[in-house]
Design an enzyme around this catalytic site. Structure first.
Site, PDB file in Angstrom:
ATOM      1  N   GLY A 201       9.267 -24.671  22.428  1.00  0.00           N
ATOM      2  CA  GLY A 201      10.387 -24.915  23.334  1.00  0.00           C
ATOM      3  C   GLY A 201      10.719 -23.714  24.200  1.00  0.00           C
ATOM      4  CB  THR A 202      11.050 -20.113  23.423  1.00  0.00           C
ATOM      5  OG1 THR A 202      11.976 -20.376  22.366  1.00  0.00           O
ATOM      6  CG2 THR A 202      11.448 -18.838  24.146  1.00  0.00           C
TER       7      THR A 202
ATOM      8  CG  ASN B  18      20.825 -26.012  19.803  1.00  0.00           C
ATOM      9  OD1 ASN B  18      21.105 -26.152  20.996  1.00  0.00           O
ATOM     10  ND2 ASN B  18      20.952 -24.846  19.182  1.00  0.00           N
TER      11      ASN B  18
ATOM     12  CD  GLN C 103      17.643 -29.838  18.004  1.00  0.00           C
ATOM     13  OE1 GLN C 103      17.500 -30.821  17.275  1.00  0.00           O
ATOM     14  NE2 GLN C 103      17.399 -28.613  17.567  1.00  0.00           N
TER      15      GLN C 103
ATOM     16  CB  SER D 207       9.805 -27.451  20.177  1.00  0.00           C
ATOM     17  OG  SER D 207       9.325 -26.584  19.173  1.00  0.00           O
TER      18      SER D 207
ATOM     19  CG  HIS E 260       9.601 -25.833  15.024  1.00  0.00           C
ATOM     20  ND1 HIS E 260      10.766 -25.423  14.425  1.00  0.00           N
ATOM     21  CD2 HIS E 260       9.614 -25.302  16.263  1.00  0.00           C
ATOM     22  CE1 HIS E 260      11.442 -24.656  15.282  1.00  0.00           C
ATOM     23  NE2 HIS E 260      10.760 -24.573  16.405  1.00  0.00           N
TER      24      HIS E 260
ATOM     25  CB  THR F 123      -8.339 -20.294  23.391  1.00  0.00           C
ATOM     26  OG1 THR F 123      -9.274 -19.520  24.133  1.00  0.00           O
ATOM     27  CG2 THR F 123      -9.077 -21.317  22.541  1.00  0.00           C
TER      28      THR F 123
ATOM     29  CB  CYS G 199      19.499 -18.912  17.830  1.00  0.00           C
ATOM     30  SG  CYS G 199      18.336 -20.264  17.864  1.00  0.00           S
TER      31      CYS G 199
HETATM   32  C1  LIG Z   1      14.706 -25.030  18.696  1.00  0.00           C
HETATM   33  C2  LIG Z   1      15.145 -25.162  20.103  1.00  0.00           C
HETATM   34  C3  LIG Z   1      14.500 -24.469  21.147  1.00  0.00           C
HETATM   35  C4  LIG Z   1      13.409 -23.463  20.883  1.00  0.00           C
HETATM   36  O1  LIG Z   1      12.192 -24.081  20.536  1.00  0.00           O
HETATM   37  P1  LIG Z   1      11.054 -23.181  19.832  1.00  0.00           P
HETATM   38  O2  LIG Z   1       9.906 -24.102  19.719  1.00  0.00           O
HETATM   39  O3  LIG Z   1      11.609 -22.772  18.514  1.00  0.00           O
HETATM   40  O4  LIG Z   1      10.777 -22.041  20.744  1.00  0.00           O
HETATM   41  C5  LIG Z   1      14.921 -24.683  22.431  1.00  0.00           C
HETATM   42  N1  LIG Z   1      15.927 -25.537  22.703  1.00  0.00           N
HETATM   43  C6  LIG Z   1      16.568 -26.223  21.747  1.00  0.00           C
HETATM   44  C7  LIG Z   1      17.650 -27.168  22.121  1.00  0.00           C
HETATM   45  C8  LIG Z   1      16.200 -26.059  20.413  1.00  0.00           C
HETATM   46  O5  LIG Z   1      16.857 -26.724  19.463  1.00  0.00           O
END
Ligand SMILES: *Cc1c(COP(=O)(O)O)cnc(C)c1O
Length: 414
Positions: free
Chosen positions: A99-100, A179, A207, A227, A229, A265, A353
Protein backbone atom coordinates in the site's frame (compact mmCIF):
# COMPACT_ATOMS: atom_id res chain seq x y z
CA UNK A 1 -1.98 7.81 31.39
CA UNK A 2 -0.28 4.62 32.46
CA UNK A 3 3.12 4.21 30.83
CA UNK A 4 3.69 0.75 29.44
CA UNK A 5 7.18 -0.67 29.62
CA UNK A 6 8.29 -3.21 27.06
CA UNK A 7 6.53 -4.35 23.93
CA UNK A 8 3.62 -6.77 23.74
CA UNK A 9 4.60 -10.23 22.58
CA UNK A 10 3.89 -11.46 19.09
CA UNK A 11 0.52 -13.14 18.87
CA UNK A 12 -0.70 -16.02 16.82
CA UNK A 13 -4.39 -16.63 16.26
CA UNK A 14 -5.54 -19.85 17.76
CA UNK A 15 -7.75 -20.33 14.71
CA UNK A 16 -4.74 -21.55 12.85
CA UNK A 17 -6.26 -23.25 9.83
CA UNK A 18 -4.04 -26.13 8.85
CA UNK A 19 -1.05 -25.10 10.94
CA UNK A 20 0.84 -28.22 9.98
CA UNK A 21 1.02 -27.18 6.33
CA UNK A 22 4.71 -26.37 6.41
CA UNK A 23 5.67 -27.77 9.79
CA UNK A 24 5.89 -25.72 12.96
CA UNK A 25 2.50 -24.48 14.01
CA UNK A 26 0.82 -22.07 16.36
CA UNK A 27 2.91 -21.61 19.45
CA UNK A 28 0.86 -19.38 21.71
CA UNK A 29 -2.88 -19.48 22.11
CA UNK A 30 -4.47 -16.11 21.56
CA UNK A 31 -7.35 -14.22 20.06
CA UNK A 32 -6.56 -11.83 17.25
CA UNK A 33 -8.66 -8.69 16.77
CA UNK A 34 -6.10 -6.55 14.95
CA UNK A 35 -6.92 -7.41 11.35
CA UNK A 36 -6.74 -3.81 10.10
CA UNK A 37 -3.04 -3.88 11.04
CA UNK A 38 -2.47 -7.16 9.27
CA UNK A 39 -4.17 -10.50 8.70
CA UNK A 40 -3.18 -14.13 8.94
CA UNK A 41 -2.15 -15.53 5.56
CA UNK A 42 -4.81 -18.01 4.48
CA UNK A 43 -3.41 -21.52 4.24
CA UNK A 44 -4.70 -21.79 0.65
CA UNK A 45 -2.61 -18.73 -0.15
CA UNK A 46 0.47 -20.36 1.38
CA UNK A 47 -0.21 -23.48 -0.66
CA UNK A 48 -0.50 -21.47 -3.88
CA UNK A 49 2.76 -19.64 -3.15
CA UNK A 50 4.95 -22.60 -2.22
CA UNK A 51 5.77 -23.82 -5.77
CA UNK A 52 7.05 -20.34 -6.60
CA UNK A 53 9.52 -20.54 -3.76
CA UNK A 54 10.73 -23.93 -4.95
CA UNK A 55 10.46 -25.46 -8.46
CA UNK A 56 8.83 -22.50 -10.19
CA UNK A 57 11.60 -20.08 -9.34
CA UNK A 58 11.94 -18.53 -12.80
CA UNK A 59 12.30 -14.85 -13.60
CA UNK A 60 9.14 -13.80 -15.44
CA UNK A 61 11.26 -11.72 -17.84
CA UNK A 62 13.33 -14.73 -18.97
CA UNK A 63 12.67 -16.17 -22.43
CA UNK A 64 12.82 -19.86 -21.43
CA UNK A 65 10.11 -22.14 -20.08
CA UNK A 66 11.12 -21.66 -16.43
CA UNK A 67 10.58 -17.94 -16.81
CA UNK A 68 7.41 -18.40 -18.84
CA UNK A 69 5.80 -20.40 -16.03
CA UNK A 70 6.39 -17.54 -13.61
CA UNK A 71 5.10 -15.08 -16.21
CA UNK A 72 1.91 -17.09 -16.68
CA UNK A 73 1.34 -17.24 -12.92
CA UNK A 74 1.71 -13.49 -12.73
CA UNK A 75 -0.81 -13.01 -15.50
CA UNK A 76 -3.28 -15.22 -13.63
CA UNK A 77 -2.77 -13.17 -10.45
CA UNK A 78 -3.47 -9.99 -12.41
CA UNK A 79 -6.74 -11.47 -13.63
CA UNK A 80 -7.70 -12.54 -10.11
CA UNK A 81 -7.19 -8.95 -8.94
CA UNK A 82 -8.99 -7.57 -11.97
CA UNK A 83 -12.03 -9.64 -11.00
CA UNK A 84 -11.93 -8.48 -7.37
CA UNK A 85 -11.84 -4.75 -8.20
CA UNK A 86 -13.82 -4.84 -11.43
CA UNK A 87 -11.07 -3.43 -13.65
CA UNK A 88 -11.75 -3.40 -17.40
CA UNK A 89 -8.33 -4.78 -18.39
CA UNK A 90 -5.81 -6.88 -16.49
CA UNK A 91 -2.99 -4.62 -17.73
CA UNK A 92 -4.48 -1.79 -15.66
CA UNK A 93 -2.84 -3.43 -12.63
CA UNK A 94 0.81 -3.14 -11.63
CA UNK A 95 2.29 -5.07 -8.73
CA UNK A 96 4.14 -3.14 -6.04
CA UNK A 97 5.59 -3.80 -2.60
CA UNK A 98 2.32 -2.83 -0.90
CA UNK A 99 0.00 0.00 0.00
CA UNK A 100 2.73 2.47 0.87
CA UNK A 101 4.52 2.13 -2.46
CA UNK A 102 1.24 2.24 -4.40
CA UNK A 103 0.18 5.47 -2.68
CA UNK A 104 3.59 7.09 -3.19
CA UNK A 105 3.67 6.02 -6.84
CA UNK A 106 0.20 7.39 -7.58
CA UNK A 107 0.80 10.81 -6.05
CA UNK A 108 4.31 11.33 -7.40
CA UNK A 109 3.21 10.17 -10.84
CA UNK A 110 0.35 12.67 -10.97
CA UNK A 111 2.68 15.57 -10.13
CA UNK A 112 4.99 14.49 -12.99
CA UNK A 113 2.31 14.11 -15.65
CA UNK A 114 0.46 17.32 -14.71
CA UNK A 115 3.37 19.79 -14.62
CA UNK A 116 1.16 22.87 -14.65
CA UNK A 117 -0.71 21.78 -11.53
CA UNK A 118 0.84 22.14 -8.09
CA UNK A 119 -1.93 21.25 -5.64
CA UNK A 120 -3.03 18.03 -3.94
CA UNK A 121 -6.41 17.42 -2.34
CA UNK A 122 -6.53 14.79 0.38
CA UNK A 123 -8.29 14.29 3.72
CA UNK A 124 -7.16 14.95 7.27
CA UNK A 125 -7.64 11.27 8.17
CA UNK A 126 -5.52 9.50 5.52
CA UNK A 127 -2.98 6.83 6.33
CA UNK A 128 0.57 8.14 6.97
CA UNK A 129 1.52 6.60 3.60
CA UNK A 130 -0.36 9.54 2.05
CA UNK A 131 -0.10 12.25 4.71
CA UNK A 132 3.64 11.94 5.31
CA UNK A 133 4.34 12.16 1.57
CA UNK A 134 2.06 15.19 1.22
CA UNK A 135 3.80 16.90 4.14
CA UNK A 136 7.16 16.21 2.53
CA UNK A 137 6.05 17.59 -0.86
CA UNK A 138 4.67 20.67 0.82
CA UNK A 139 7.96 21.35 2.56
CA UNK A 140 10.41 20.47 -0.19
CA UNK A 141 8.57 21.26 -3.41
CA UNK A 142 6.16 23.99 -2.45
CA UNK A 143 3.15 21.84 -3.31
CA UNK A 144 -0.09 23.15 -1.82
CA UNK A 145 -1.92 20.44 0.12
CA UNK A 146 -5.62 20.69 0.97
CA UNK A 147 -6.41 18.38 3.89
CA UNK A 148 -10.20 18.20 3.81
CA UNK A 149 -11.66 18.07 7.33
CA UNK A 150 -14.16 15.53 8.64
CA UNK A 151 -17.07 15.89 11.09
CA UNK A 152 -17.39 14.20 14.49
CA UNK A 153 -18.47 10.97 12.80
CA UNK A 154 -15.47 11.02 10.48
CA UNK A 155 -17.52 12.01 7.42
CA UNK A 156 -15.79 14.17 4.83
CA UNK A 157 -16.79 17.84 4.53
CA UNK A 158 -18.20 17.87 1.00
CA UNK A 159 -18.42 21.66 0.82
CA UNK A 160 -14.76 22.06 1.76
CA UNK A 161 -13.93 19.39 -0.82
CA UNK A 162 -15.86 21.18 -3.55
CA UNK A 163 -14.14 24.46 -2.70
CA UNK A 164 -10.66 22.91 -2.87
CA UNK A 165 -11.28 21.43 -6.33
CA UNK A 166 -9.83 23.79 -8.93
CA UNK A 167 -7.80 23.46 -12.12
CA UNK A 168 -4.63 23.79 -10.00
CA UNK A 169 -5.19 20.32 -8.52
CA UNK A 170 -3.03 17.57 -10.01
CA UNK A 171 -4.38 14.73 -7.89
CA UNK A 172 -7.06 14.00 -5.34
CA UNK A 173 -6.11 11.19 -2.97
CA UNK A 174 -8.93 10.12 -0.67
CA UNK A 175 -9.12 6.80 1.11
CA UNK A 176 -12.01 4.41 0.44
CA UNK A 177 -12.28 3.31 4.07
CA UNK A 178 -10.48 4.51 7.16
CA UNK A 179 -8.20 2.03 8.89
CA UNK A 180 -8.85 3.34 12.42
CA UNK A 181 -12.62 3.79 12.46
CA UNK A 182 -13.78 1.85 9.39
CA UNK A 183 -15.63 4.93 8.10
CA UNK A 184 -16.35 4.63 4.38
CA UNK A 185 -15.92 7.67 2.14
CA UNK A 186 -18.19 8.20 -0.91
CA UNK A 187 -15.25 7.88 -3.30
CA UNK A 188 -17.37 7.16 -6.36
CA UNK A 189 -19.11 10.51 -5.99
CA UNK A 190 -15.86 12.26 -5.01
CA UNK A 191 -14.15 10.91 -8.12
CA UNK A 192 -16.89 12.32 -10.36
CA UNK A 193 -16.45 15.73 -8.76
CA UNK A 194 -12.66 15.61 -9.27
CA UNK A 195 -13.10 14.72 -12.91
CA UNK A 196 -14.92 18.02 -13.54
CA UNK A 197 -11.70 19.95 -12.85
CA UNK A 198 -9.52 17.48 -14.74
CA UNK A 199 -7.68 16.21 -11.66
CA UNK A 200 -6.50 12.61 -11.38
CA UNK A 201 -8.49 10.76 -8.70
CA UNK A 202 -6.62 8.23 -6.58
CA UNK A 203 -8.03 6.21 -3.70
CA UNK A 204 -6.15 4.36 -0.98
CA UNK A 205 -8.45 1.34 -0.92
CA UNK A 206 -6.18 -0.80 1.25
CA UNK A 207 -8.92 -1.28 3.87
CA UNK A 208 -11.75 -1.59 1.35
CA UNK A 209 -10.44 -4.22 -1.04
CA UNK A 210 -11.64 -7.66 -0.03
CA UNK A 211 -14.23 -6.16 2.35
CA UNK A 212 -16.44 -4.06 0.06
CA UNK A 213 -17.73 -4.88 -3.42
CA UNK A 214 -15.73 -2.77 -5.89
CA UNK A 215 -16.50 -2.29 -9.58
CA UNK A 216 -14.01 0.20 -10.99
CA UNK A 217 -15.41 -0.07 -14.53
CA UNK A 218 -18.46 1.92 -13.49
CA UNK A 219 -16.58 4.70 -11.65
CA UNK A 220 -14.39 7.71 -12.47
CA UNK A 221 -11.60 6.47 -10.19
CA UNK A 222 -8.26 6.74 -12.05
CA UNK A 223 -5.97 4.98 -9.59
CA UNK A 224 -6.46 2.64 -6.64
CA UNK A 225 -4.01 1.21 -4.10
CA UNK A 226 -4.37 -2.17 -2.44
CA UNK A 227 -2.21 -4.37 -0.22
CA UNK A 228 -2.07 -8.15 0.11
CA UNK A 229 -1.55 -8.47 3.84
CA UNK A 230 -4.79 -6.68 4.69
CA UNK A 231 -6.88 -9.46 3.16
CA UNK A 232 -5.12 -12.70 4.08
CA UNK A 233 -2.36 -12.40 1.47
CA UNK A 234 1.36 -12.04 2.15
CA UNK A 235 3.13 -8.89 3.35
CA UNK A 236 5.32 -6.81 1.08
CA UNK A 237 3.14 -7.18 -1.98
CA UNK A 238 0.33 -5.00 -3.27
CA UNK A 239 -0.91 -3.40 -6.43
CA UNK A 240 -1.76 -0.10 -8.06
CA UNK A 241 -4.66 0.10 -10.50
CA UNK A 242 -4.00 2.68 -13.22
CA UNK A 243 -6.97 3.18 -15.50
CA UNK A 244 -6.18 2.64 -19.15
CA UNK A 245 -5.45 6.02 -20.77
CA UNK A 246 -4.50 7.80 -17.54
CA UNK A 247 -1.01 9.27 -17.97
CA UNK A 248 1.55 7.64 -15.71
CA UNK A 249 5.12 8.21 -14.61
CA UNK A 250 7.05 5.32 -13.06
CA UNK A 251 8.55 5.77 -9.60
CA UNK A 252 11.68 3.62 -10.06
CA UNK A 253 14.33 3.83 -12.74
CA UNK A 254 15.50 0.39 -13.82
CA UNK A 255 14.49 -2.51 -16.04
CA UNK A 256 11.51 -2.76 -18.32
CA UNK A 257 9.34 -4.92 -16.08
CA UNK A 258 5.56 -4.46 -16.01
CA UNK A 259 5.49 -2.46 -19.27
CA UNK A 260 8.01 0.03 -17.93
CA UNK A 261 5.69 1.00 -15.11
CA UNK A 262 7.48 -0.63 -12.17
CA UNK A 263 11.13 -1.58 -12.55
CA UNK A 264 12.51 -4.49 -10.58
CA UNK A 265 12.18 -8.27 -10.77
CA UNK A 266 8.68 -9.16 -9.71
CA UNK A 267 8.00 -10.81 -6.36
CA UNK A 268 6.39 -13.83 -8.00
CA UNK A 269 5.62 -15.87 -4.85
CA UNK A 270 4.06 -12.79 -3.27
CA UNK A 271 2.16 -11.89 -6.42
CA UNK A 272 0.78 -15.43 -6.74
CA UNK A 273 -0.28 -15.25 -3.08
CA UNK A 274 -1.90 -11.85 -3.63
CA UNK A 275 -3.86 -13.25 -6.57
CA UNK A 276 -5.04 -16.24 -4.59
CA UNK A 277 -6.05 -14.01 -1.67
CA UNK A 278 -8.08 -11.90 -4.14
CA UNK A 279 -9.82 -14.97 -5.49
CA UNK A 280 -10.71 -16.18 -1.98
CA UNK A 281 -11.92 -12.72 -0.92
CA UNK A 282 -14.23 -12.48 -3.92
CA UNK A 283 -15.56 -15.97 -3.30
CA UNK A 284 -16.46 -15.52 0.36
CA UNK A 285 -17.04 -11.76 0.66
CA UNK A 286 -20.83 -11.71 1.08
CA UNK A 287 -21.01 -14.60 3.47
CA UNK A 288 -17.99 -13.51 5.53
CA UNK A 289 -19.18 -9.92 5.72
CA UNK A 290 -22.50 -11.01 7.14
CA UNK A 291 -20.79 -13.25 9.70
CA UNK A 292 -18.08 -10.75 10.66
CA UNK A 293 -20.58 -7.90 10.92
CA UNK A 294 -22.71 -9.87 13.35
CA UNK A 295 -19.65 -10.74 15.48
CA UNK A 296 -18.57 -7.10 15.47
CA UNK A 297 -22.04 -5.90 16.40
CA UNK A 298 -22.25 -8.47 19.18
CA UNK A 299 -18.97 -7.23 20.65
CA UNK A 300 -19.97 -3.59 20.30
CA UNK A 301 -23.38 -4.04 21.93
CA UNK A 302 -21.83 -6.11 24.70
CA UNK A 303 -19.21 -3.47 25.48
CA UNK A 304 -21.73 -0.62 25.47
CA UNK A 305 -24.07 -2.60 27.74
CA UNK A 306 -21.42 -3.71 30.22
CA UNK A 307 -19.22 -0.63 30.55
CA UNK A 308 -20.53 2.86 31.36
CA UNK A 309 -19.16 5.95 29.57
CA UNK A 310 -18.29 3.93 26.50
CA UNK A 311 -19.06 4.94 22.93
CA UNK A 312 -18.25 4.06 19.37
CA UNK A 313 -16.20 6.34 17.10
CA UNK A 314 -16.92 6.62 13.38
CA UNK A 315 -19.83 6.70 10.98
CA UNK A 316 -22.19 3.95 12.10
CA UNK A 317 -24.15 4.19 8.84
CA UNK A 318 -21.21 3.89 6.46
CA UNK A 319 -18.64 1.64 8.07
CA UNK A 320 -16.59 -1.44 7.25
CA UNK A 321 -18.34 -4.53 8.61
CA UNK A 322 -15.19 -5.69 10.40
CA UNK A 323 -14.17 -2.62 12.40
CA UNK A 324 -15.19 -1.04 15.68
CA UNK A 325 -13.37 1.80 17.41
CA UNK A 326 -14.57 2.07 20.99
CA UNK A 327 -13.68 4.79 23.48
CA UNK A 328 -13.55 4.02 27.18
CA UNK A 329 -13.89 7.48 28.65
CA UNK A 330 -11.17 8.54 31.09
CA UNK A 331 -8.90 5.52 30.85
CA UNK A 332 -6.01 4.84 28.49
CA UNK A 333 -6.72 2.75 25.40
CA UNK A 334 -3.06 1.84 25.46
CA UNK A 335 -3.48 0.32 28.94
CA UNK A 336 -6.62 -1.56 27.89
CA UNK A 337 -4.75 -2.99 24.92
CA UNK A 338 -1.81 -3.94 27.15
CA UNK A 339 -3.95 -5.75 29.70
CA UNK A 340 -6.00 -7.51 27.02
CA UNK A 341 -2.72 -8.67 25.49
CA UNK A 342 -1.77 -10.25 28.82
CA UNK A 343 -4.99 -12.26 28.54
CA UNK A 344 -4.01 -13.40 25.06
CA UNK A 345 -6.26 -10.96 23.22
CA UNK A 346 -4.76 -8.75 20.50
CA UNK A 347 -6.35 -5.44 19.54
CA UNK A 348 -4.93 -1.97 19.03
CA UNK A 349 -5.22 1.53 20.44
CA UNK A 350 -5.12 4.59 18.23
CA UNK A 351 -3.49 3.30 15.10
CA UNK A 352 -0.85 0.59 14.82
CA UNK A 353 1.33 3.00 12.90
CA UNK A 354 1.65 5.43 15.76
CA UNK A 355 1.87 2.89 18.59
CA UNK A 356 4.99 3.28 20.60
CA UNK A 357 4.42 7.00 20.76
CA UNK A 358 1.70 8.15 23.11
CA UNK A 359 0.47 10.66 20.56
CA UNK A 360 -3.23 10.93 20.09
CA UNK A 361 -4.59 9.46 16.87
CA UNK A 362 -4.66 12.06 14.09
CA UNK A 363 -7.95 10.54 12.92
CA UNK A 364 -9.77 11.00 16.23
CA UNK A 365 -8.20 14.42 16.58
CA UNK A 366 -9.57 15.41 13.15
CA UNK A 367 -12.98 14.16 14.35
CA UNK A 368 -12.62 16.46 17.37
CA UNK A 369 -13.14 13.63 19.80
CA UNK A 370 -12.36 14.98 23.29
CA UNK A 371 -8.82 14.01 24.39
CA UNK A 372 -10.10 12.05 27.43
CA UNK A 373 -12.15 9.88 25.06
CA UNK A 374 -9.63 9.75 22.23
CA UNK A 375 -6.91 8.47 24.56
CA UNK A 376 -9.29 5.71 25.63
CA UNK A 377 -9.90 4.51 22.08
CA UNK A 378 -9.39 0.83 21.29
CA UNK A 379 -9.84 -0.69 17.85
CA UNK A 380 -11.11 -4.21 17.34
CA UNK A 381 -10.90 -5.40 13.74
CA UNK A 382 -12.21 -8.78 12.64
CA UNK A 383 -11.49 -11.27 9.89
CA UNK A 384 -12.63 -14.61 8.55
CA UNK A 385 -10.65 -16.36 11.29
CA UNK A 386 -12.56 -14.87 14.22
CA UNK A 387 -15.19 -16.92 16.00
CA UNK A 388 -18.09 -16.26 18.35
CA UNK A 389 -16.11 -17.63 21.32
CA UNK A 390 -13.44 -14.95 20.74
CA UNK A 391 -16.02 -12.23 21.28
CA UNK A 392 -17.43 -13.93 24.36
CA UNK A 393 -13.91 -14.13 25.78
CA UNK A 394 -13.34 -10.39 25.33
CA UNK A 395 -16.71 -9.56 26.85
CA UNK A 396 -15.86 -11.72 29.82
CA UNK A 397 -12.49 -10.15 30.65
CA UNK A 398 -12.92 -6.52 29.65
CA UNK A 399 -15.18 -5.26 32.47
CA UNK A 400 -12.56 -6.37 35.01
CA UNK A 401 -9.79 -4.66 33.07
CA UNK A 402 -11.70 -1.40 32.82
CA UNK A 403 -12.56 -1.48 36.53
CA UNK A 404 -8.94 -2.11 37.45
CA UNK A 405 -7.79 0.85 35.36
CA UNK A 406 -10.47 3.16 36.72
CA UNK A 407 -9.50 2.23 40.28
CA UNK A 408 -5.86 3.02 39.57
CA UNK A 409 -6.65 6.52 38.26
CA UNK A 410 -7.19 9.57 40.43
CA UNK A 411 -10.82 10.67 40.35
CA UNK A 412 -9.80 13.92 38.64
CA UNK A 413 -8.91 12.05 35.49
CA UNK A 414 -12.27 10.38 35.23
C1 LIG B 1 -2.03 -0.80 5.95
C2 LIG B 1 -2.43 0.41 5.20
C3 LIG B 1 -1.56 1.04 4.29
C4 LIG B 1 -0.13 0.58 4.11
O1 LIG B 1 -0.05 -0.62 3.38
P1 LIG B 1 1.33 -1.46 3.44
O2 LIG B 1 1.10 -2.56 2.49
O3 LIG B 1 1.47 -1.92 4.85
O4 LIG B 1 2.41 -0.54 3.00
C5 LIG B 1 -2.01 2.12 3.59
N1 LIG B 1 -3.26 2.59 3.76
C6 LIG B 1 -4.13 2.03 4.61
C7 LIG B 1 -5.50 2.58 4.73
C8 LIG B 1 -3.74 0.92 5.36
O5 LIG B 1 -4.61 0.38 6.23
Amino acid sequence: MIRIKGRPSVLVSRRAPDVTLIGGGASSVSIYFDNNATTRVDSEVVRAMLPFLTDQFGNPSSMHDVGAAAGAAMKRARQQLQALIGATFDHEIIFTSGGTESNNTAILSALEVMPGRTEIVTSAVEHPAVLALCGYLEKTRGIKVHRIPVDQHGRIDIDAYRTALTHHVAIVSIMWANNETGTIFPVVRLSEMAKKVGAIFHTDAVQAVGKLPIDLKSTAIDMLSLSGHKFHGPKGVGALFIRSGVPFHALFKGGHQQRDRRAGTENTPGIVGLGKAAELALECMDEENRRVRSLRDHLEKGLLARIPNTFVNGDLLARLPNTTNVSFEGIGGEAVQFLLNRKGIACSFGSACTSGSSLQSHVLEAMKIAPTAALGAVRFSFSRFNREEDVDQVLQVIPGIVKKLQDSFPAAVR
